[in-house]
Design an enzyme around this catalytic site. Structure first.
Site, PDB file in Angstrom:
ATOM      1  CB  CYS A 123      -0.924  -0.026   1.217  1.00  0.00           C
ATOM      2  SG  CYS A 123      -2.080   1.340   1.262  1.00  0.00           S
ATOM      3  CB  CYS A 124       3.852   2.297   2.008  1.00  0.00           C
ATOM      4  SG  CYS A 124       3.207   2.682   3.644  1.00  0.00           S
ATOM      5  CB  CYS A 205      -2.469   7.025   5.806  1.00  0.00           C
ATOM      6  SG  CYS A 205      -1.488   7.337   4.343  1.00  0.00           S
ATOM      7  CB  CYS A 208      -1.319   3.569   8.893  1.00  0.00           C
ATOM      8  SG  CYS A 208      -1.871   2.441   7.618  1.00  0.00           S
ATOM      9  CB  CYS A 231       5.943   5.146   4.391  1.00  0.00           C
ATOM     10  SG  CYS A 231       6.994   6.508   3.887  1.00  0.00           S
TER      11      CYS A 231
HETATM   12  S1  SF4 Z   1       0.476   4.633   5.672  1.00  0.00           S
HETATM   13 FE1  SF4 Z   1      -1.139   3.070   5.584  1.00  0.00          FE
HETATM   14  S2  SF4 Z   1      -2.787   3.856   4.265  1.00  0.00           S
HETATM   15 FE2  SF4 Z   1      -0.946   5.158   3.983  1.00  0.00          FE
HETATM   16  S3  SF4 Z   1       0.006   4.341   2.187  1.00  0.00           S
HETATM   17 FE3  SF4 Z   1       0.991   3.327   3.945  1.00  0.00          FE
HETATM   18  S4  SF4 Z   1      -0.222   1.462   4.396  1.00  0.00           S
HETATM   19 FE4  SF4 Z   1      -1.391   2.756   2.936  1.00  0.00          FE
END
Ligand code: SF4
Length: 389
Positions: A123-124, A205, A208, A231
Site C-alpha cells: 500500500c505504501c 494516513c 495507520c 513507509c
Molecule cells: S500509511 Fe497506511 S494507508 Fe498510507 S500508504 Fe501506507 S499502508 Fe497505505
C-alpha cells in the site's frame, strides 16, 4: 547540482556538502542551496504533518516559489488537507504540487482502498513510494524533514545523503531536537496541525495513525502494533538508508541489535541469569551442534553471511531449527530478494546494510511480502498456509 559538477562524483559532492553543513545554521544552508544558481532543481517533500510547518516556513522566507511536493495518498485525515491549504496560503507558497497515486495502478491494485489492511508495504509503495519517485524526476536535490531524535533507522541520519547515485537528499533538521522544533513554532507563531492537540505527534494516513500516549516516542502511533516503522520512501528503492534495516513479515524496522559475539565456551560459562536475553552473532560456517546444550537459553541468533552468494548460512539456519532452536533467527549480509529463501530456511528476519539495500530496486523489496508464493509445498497443499505463516 550533480549535473553542474561533472568532475565530482555524487559521493564527493555529498561529502563536501556535509563538511560545509557543519559550519552553517539550518537557515544558512537552506539559503545557500536555494539561492545558488549552480545548484540543480530542488524540491521540498512535505507531509504537512505535525512538524512540517518549520521547514515550509523556512523555505518560504527564502523563496516562496520553491517546489513543494505534497504526497496525498488519498488516505489522509481531512485535517491534513485543511492544514496544507492553510499553510500554503499563510506562507505564500506558490508551487505546492499535490501528488496522488496513479489511477490505473489504484484501480488494479487497491480498487476498494483496503490494501492497507493486509499488505501495508504494498500500500505504501502504491500510494507513496511510486508517486514520489515520479514526482522527483528532474530534481537534483530533495529536502526531507527527518530528524535523528525520531529514532529507529533515523538515528544515524546524515545532513546530506547520496540517493542511489541519482540525486541528493538533504535533511536540514537532522540535528534538531524536540525543544528546537517547539522553540521555532513559538518564535514564529506557527499554526499547529489540528490533530496535535488530540495527541497525534506524527501524522500520516488515517488508517495507520493513532495518537501517542504520554512517554511513548514520537512515531509510536504510526502503524501501531506492527513492526513497520517507515513507509519506504526513505530507504530501499527510493532512498539510501544510512543504517541497517531489518525486514520482517510485518514490515521494515530499524536495527535493534544489542547482542555481541560470544564464543561457545563463553556461552557455556555464562551464569543463567545473564542468559535471560541472550543474543549472539555466529559466523555462517559455525557448527550448530556445539551450541546444543545452550540453544534453549538463547533468544536471538544472528548469522553473518560474509557474502550474499555464500549459502552456508542457510544450512546453519536449517541446522539450528532441526536442533530445536526456537528463538529469533536473523540473517545479516543478504539482499532484499533473498528474504524468501531466508524465511524458508528458518530465519525470521533479514538485516540489510545500506550498501546492500542500494543494490536492488523496488520489485526485489516488494517481493518480501509474497515470500511464500515460491513455496511449492504450500502451493500444492493450501492447508499448510496457516502453519507456515
Ligand atoms: S500509511 Fe497506511 S494507508 Fe498510507 S500508504 Fe501506507 S499502508 Fe497505505
Amino acid at each position: 547540482m550533480p549535473l553542474e559538477y561533472p568532475e565530482l562524483s555524487l559521493d564527493d559532492r555529498v561529502a563536501q556538502l556535509n563538511k560545509r553543513g557543519r559550519f552553517l545554521t539550518t537557515q544558512e544552508m537552506l539559503g545557500q542551496l536555494l539561492e545558488d544558481p549552480g545548484c540543480g532543481p530542488i524540491a521540498l517533500v512535505s507531509s504537512f504533518g505535525a512538524e512540517s510547518a518549520v521547514l515550509l516556513h523556512m523555505i518560504a522566507q527564502i523563496y516562496t516559489a520553491t517546489p513543494v511536493i505534497f504526497l496525498d495518498t488519498e488516505m489522509l485525515f481531512a485535517e491534513t488537507i485543511e492544514y496544507q491549504q492553510l499553510l500554503a496560503q499563510k506562507f505564500g507558497l506558490s508551487d505546492v504540487r499535490r501528488i496522488t497515486p496513479a489511477r490505473a495502478a489504484l484501480f488494479e491494485r487497491d480498487s476498494e482502498n483496503l490494501l492497507h489492511r493486509h499488505n501495508r508495504d504494498a500500500c505504501c509503495a502504491l500510494r507513496k513510494s511510486e508517486p514520489l519517485e515520479k514526482a522527483l524526476k528532474g530534481f537534483d536535490i530533495w529536502i526531507s524533514g527527518r530528524k535523528r531524535f525520531q529514532g529507529g533507522v533515523r538515528k544515524a541520519l546524515a545532513l546530506f545523503e547520496n540517493e542511489q547515485d541519482q540525486r541528493i537528499k538533504f535533511n536540514p533538521l537532522a540535528g534538531w531536537d524536540r525543544a528546537d522544533i517547539a522553540a521555532y513554532f513559538a518564535r514564529h507563531d506557527l499554526p499547529r496541525h489540528p490533530l496535535v492537540s488530540r495527541g497525534f505527534r506524527s501524522i500520516g494516513c488515517a488508517p495507520c495513525t493513532t495518537p501517542v500516549r504520554p512517554g511513548e516516542d514520537e512515531r509510536a502511533g504510526r502503524w501501531r502494533g506492527a513492526e513497520k516503522t517507515e513507509c519506504g520512501i526513505h530507504f530501499g528503492p527510493q532512498g539510501a538508508a544510512t543504517a541497517n534495516v531489518v525486514m520482517r513479515d510485518s514490515g521494515f524496522a530499524g536495527d535493534d541489535w544489542q547482542g555481541g559475539f560470544h564464543d561457545v565456551e563463553e556461552i557455556a560459562n555464562l551464569p543463567l541469569a545473564e542468559t535471560a536475553a541472550l543474543a549472539i552473532d555466529l559466523p555462517n560456517d559455525f557448527d550448530a551442534t556445539a551450541l546444543l546444550a545452550h540453544l534453549h537459553e538463547i533468544d536471538l541468533v544472528r548469522v553473518n553471511f560474509p557474502a550474499f552468494n555464500d549459502g552456508r548460512g542457510f544450512s546453519l539456519a536449517r541446522q539450528l531449527r532441526l536442533l530445536g532452536f526456537c528463538g529469533r533467527l536473523r540473517a545479516k549480509g543478504l539482499l532484499a530478494d533473498q528474504y524468501a529463501m531466508a524465511r524458508r530456511c528458518g530465519f525470521d528476519e533479514v538485516e540489510i546494510s545500506p550498501e546492500l539495500a542500494a543494490r536492488q530496486d523496488e520489485p526485489q523489496w516488494l517481493a518480501r511480502a509474497n515470500w511464500q508464493a515460491g513455496n511449492y509445498q504450500q502451493r500444492l497443499n493450501p492447508a499448510m498456509q496457516t502453519s507456515l505463516a
